[in-house]
Design an enzyme around this catalytic site. Structure first.
Site, mmCIF file in Angstrom:
data_model
loop_
_atom_site.group_PDB
_atom_site.id
_atom_site.type_symbol
_atom_site.label_atom_id
_atom_site.label_comp_id
_atom_site.label_asym_id
_atom_site.label_seq_id
_atom_site.Cartn_x
_atom_site.Cartn_y
_atom_site.Cartn_z
ATOM 1 N N CYS A 162 18.074 -6.262 3.577
ATOM 2 C CA CYS A 162 19.716 -5.917 3.595
ATOM 3 C C CYS A 162 19.807 -6.331 2.510
ATOM 4 C CB CYS A 162 20.101 -6.227 4.843
ATOM 5 S SG CYS A 162 19.379 -6.197 6.371
ATOM 6 N N ARG B 219 16.963 -1.808 -0.906
ATOM 7 C CA ARG B 219 16.777 -3.025 0.058
ATOM 8 C C ARG B 219 16.695 -2.605 1.394
ATOM 9 N NH1 ARG B 219 16.928 -8.192 -2.923
ATOM 10 N NH2 ARG B 219 16.731 -9.120 -0.793
ATOM 11 N N ASN C 23 22.812 -11.076 5.976
ATOM 12 C CA ASN C 23 21.247 -11.102 5.601
ATOM 13 C C ASN C 23 20.441 -12.055 6.445
ATOM 14 O OD1 ASN C 23 21.647 -8.732 4.260
ATOM 15 N ND2 ASN C 23 20.783 -9.596 2.489
ATOM 16 N N GLY C 24 19.219 -11.772 7.023
ATOM 17 C CA GLY C 24 18.577 -12.599 7.828
ATOM 18 C C GLY C 24 18.427 -12.445 9.292
ATOM 19 N N LYS D 42 -0.718 2.570 -0.565
ATOM 20 C CA LYS D 42 0.373 3.407 -1.214
ATOM 21 C C LYS D 42 0.288 4.892 -0.736
ATOM 22 C CE LYS D 42 2.351 1.616 -3.209
ATOM 23 N NZ LYS D 42 1.950 0.178 -3.389
ATOM 24 N N HIS E 63 -20.803 0.241 8.964
ATOM 25 C CA HIS E 63 -20.853 -0.475 10.149
ATOM 26 C C HIS E 63 -19.777 -0.029 11.366
ATOM 27 C CE1 HIS E 63 -23.710 -3.411 8.786
ATOM 28 N NE2 HIS E 63 -22.824 -3.455 7.488
HETATM 29 C C1 F6R Z 1 4.064 -2.001 -0.651
HETATM 30 C C2 F6R Z 1 4.897 -3.216 -0.697
HETATM 31 C C3 F6R Z 1 4.875 -4.325 0.008
HETATM 32 C C4 F6R Z 1 4.943 -5.511 -0.576
HETATM 33 C C5 F6R Z 1 5.291 -6.715 0.159
HETATM 34 C C6 F6R Z 1 5.113 -8.106 -0.298
HETATM 35 O O1 F6R Z 1 4.393 -0.980 -1.959
HETATM 36 O O2 F6R Z 1 5.462 -3.178 -1.762
HETATM 37 O O3 F6R Z 1 3.538 -4.377 0.633
HETATM 38 O O4 F6R Z 1 4.059 -5.579 -1.475
HETATM 39 O O5 F6R Z 1 6.156 -6.690 1.264
HETATM 40 O O6 F6R Z 1 6.397 -7.951 -1.179
HETATM 41 P P1 F6R Z 1 6.484 -9.120 -2.225
HETATM 42 O O7 F6R Z 1 5.418 -8.901 -3.276
HETATM 43 O O8 F6R Z 1 7.898 -9.060 -2.667
HETATM 44 O O9 F6R Z 1 6.280 -10.543 -1.662
#
Ligand code: F6R
Length: 582
Positions: free
Chosen positions: A2, A27, A100-101, A461, A480
């Site tokens: 958030c 976010r 947030n949290g 992706k 496998h």
């Molecule tokens: C995929 C993606 C997520 C982040 C994961 C870790 O496109 O962005 O899988 O890689 O949430 O996030 P960070 O790197 O910020 O710890």
């Protein structure tokens, strides 16, 4: 997850809050709201959906005022409804709260509210904080906030308004980032330095356990009830809404920024200021794409350290058996530096006696404070929820560390940004194949060694922005079990960037083609390309660096497929940019 924004000053707050929320929208984007102080009362305007919907609602409402807080939400407790949307007003309307949290003891706090005769309107843990503030209030909002914060278990970044002090914002923080910004005649609050209003020219990161009072004249920071000096540093406006610069999506823009971002990350800066990779056992830890970057880089780390590199998912590491790990070094990869599982893994690694090194893209992030040392990638702000340059610069940063002790490798590394540039051009060809992936029941991404990390990232992706099921598989594992899923037309991406693995890739391609698969090679090897139904040819780079190059066509393939399917590419469903809850 958030996003929080707050403003108090001389200007109208609503446009500033809405602009801040737009910069934070990546976010969390299932609902948003603002609250304004003035006229002896607090007003909240909330909307389910995107910031545009909130802006429209605010335009038709009483949204005047020079002090306010705002929030963009990614639901954890309760569905995205207006009742669950922040800011939450307390039962008597005296307090408004954005949070947030995650509050772990929310069941106990809900009972506490109910026993005091307060029935929460929604299902969130955050709303309870507003009611508790009003229950605790005795005329001093900072003291009430301190007492309430002491009751909370879990993580929080809080922005609070009190109707009795209409020009003030209060803040508190524990294990969730919160930053104070000051400008001339204004004070601001944000969970993300990049979303600070343009008037801000000084920033201070609030520490765990601190509270703050923001007024147009400045900010007071408190620790255990006593004022302490906030550590403000000068800054230029870093508003991330730098715009799309003509690109239709941030994801495409950020993909195209990769050669430059890799070049900045691997640039030959002062070696002595960089932590060294030890000649000892190393554990690489991350989540999601950062975990894939760790997997792709493990062979590189092994070559430098001469020791086996272990790769762990942060969420698994924190619940694994606590065996002695004394003398091991843990490298924690995180684009945001705010991922809760990765932060918890860093803390756990320390408890197990390991040294910790963070590789992050955000300098002032929590992970840099939790680890013994840190190294920054130079990707620049990443807005697209699906990471692209975050991944490739992580590979670049680890390669830079490896190159410090290997001059031949350092020479190879210099060519990496140019190879990324060539891969970008080659990646355009994936548009020809996107239709097959858009129609697929399931797609496969297959590779070995470094290419296995890239395969997992390619599958992720595709899943995250197209919602097409996809599997990333170590090529040797296909036979496998998973090969049973292959049927006529199933698309398989065969990644092969290491000439030493060419024969094996040719065999794997033959085994799935004989069962009807359509195989697209992403490769540096002509023989692999010939053995497949289509190919994207990659420039040659050192095989241990190749994930930063081979992933680029995979990103583009996902992008082109999502375009065909009409997906919301920068903000895919159910996701948030940084996952700040475990
Ligand atoms: C995929 C993606 C997520 C982040 C994961 C870790 O496109 O962005 O899988 O890689 O949430 O996030 P960070 O790197 O910020 O710890």
């Amino acid at each position: 997850m958030c996003g929080i924004i707050g403003y108090t000053g001389d200007a109208e707050a609503t446009p500033i809050l809405i602009a801040g929320l737009r910069a934070l929208e990546y976010r969390g984007y299932d609902s948003a709201g603002i609250a304004l102080a003035g006229g002896g009362r607090l007003r909240a305007i909330k909307s389910v959906g995107r910031i545009d919907a909130l802006a429209e609602k605010a335009a038709g409402a009483d949204a005047a005022g020079t002090c306010g807080i705002g929030h963009t939400r990614w639901a954890t407790h309760g569905c995205p409804t207006e009742d669950n949307c922040h800011p939450h007003l307390s039962y008597g309307g005296r307090f408004a709260v954005v949070h947030n949290g995650i509050i772990e003891n929310c069941d106990a706090l809900r009972k506490l509210c109910e026993s005091a005769g307060v029935t929460p309107r929604g299902d969130t843990d955050s709303e309870l904080i507003a009611h508790l503030l009003e229950l605790e209030y005795d005329g001093d909002p900072v003291a009430a906030l301190r007492r309430v914060a002491a009751r909370l278990r879990g993580s929080y970044a809080l922005g609070v308004l009190c109707a009795d002090f209409p020009r003030e914002i209060y803040a508190a923080k524990m294990r969730s980032p919160l930053i104070i910004g000051l400008g001339d005649g204004a004070a601001c609050l944000s969970s993300d330095g990049g979303a600070m209003p343009e008037c801000v020219n000084r920033l201070a990161v609030l520490a765990d356990g601190q509270e703050a009072r923001l007024t147009p004249g400045g900010a007071e920071v408190y620790e255990r009830g006593r004022p302490v000096a906030g550590e403000f540093v000068r800054c230029q406006s870093s508003r991330v809404a730098a715009g799309l610069s003509g690109y239709p999506h941030y994801m495409l823009k950020e993909m195209c920024e990769q050669p430059e971002a890799i070049a900045r990350t691997v640039a030959d800066e002062c070696k002595s200021s960089r932590p060294a990779l030890p000649r000892a056992g190393v554990t690489l830890i991350g989540c999601g794409s950062s975990y894939h970057a760790a997997l792709a880089c493990a062979p590189l780390v092994e070559r430098v350290t001469g020791c086996r590199a272990e790769v762990r998912l942060a969420s698994e590491y924190i619940c694994s058996e606590r065996v002695r790990e004394h003398g091991r070094h843990c490298v924690l990869l995180s684009q945001s530096g705010e991922t809760a599982d990765t932060i918890a893994a860093a803390e756990e690694a320390e408890r197990r006696g390991c040294r910790t090194l963070a590789i992050v893209n955000v300098h002032a992030s929590t992970l840099t404070r939790v680890c013994d040392s840190f190294l920054c990638t130079r990707a620049g702000p990443e807005i697209s929820v699906a990471t692209t340059k975050g991944f490739t610069t992580q590979v670049g940063a680890l390669a830079r560390l490896a190159a410090d002790s290997d001059p031949a490798f350092a020479r190879e590394l210099k060519s990496l940004p140019f190879a990324a540039e060539e891969a970008l051009a080659a990646a355009e060809k994936t548009a020809e194949y996107a239709g097959r992936f858009a129609r697929a029941k399931c797609a496969f991404f297959v590779g070995r060694k470094t290419d296995y990390g890239a395969a997992l990232e390619g599958a992720l992706k595709l899943k995250e922005i197209t919602y097409v099921p996809a599997l990333g598989i170590a090529a040797g594992e296909l036979k496998h079990g998973s090969i049973s899923l292959i049927e006529k037309g199933t698309p398989v991406v065969m990644i092969c960037t290491d000439p030493a693995l060419e024969d094996k890739a040719v065999l794997s391609a033959a085994s799935v083609r004989s069962r009807g698969a359509f195989v697209l090679a992403v490769t540096t090897c002509a023989r692999v390309a010939e053995a497949c139904d289509g190919a994207v040819m990659l420039p040659r780079v050192h095989p241990l660096l190749s994930a930063a190059v081979s992933v680029i066509p995979l990103q583009r393939l996902a992008y082109e497929t999502a375009l065909l399917l009409g997906r919301d590419i920068d903000k895919p469903r159910n996701l948030a940019k940084s996952v700040t809850v475990e």
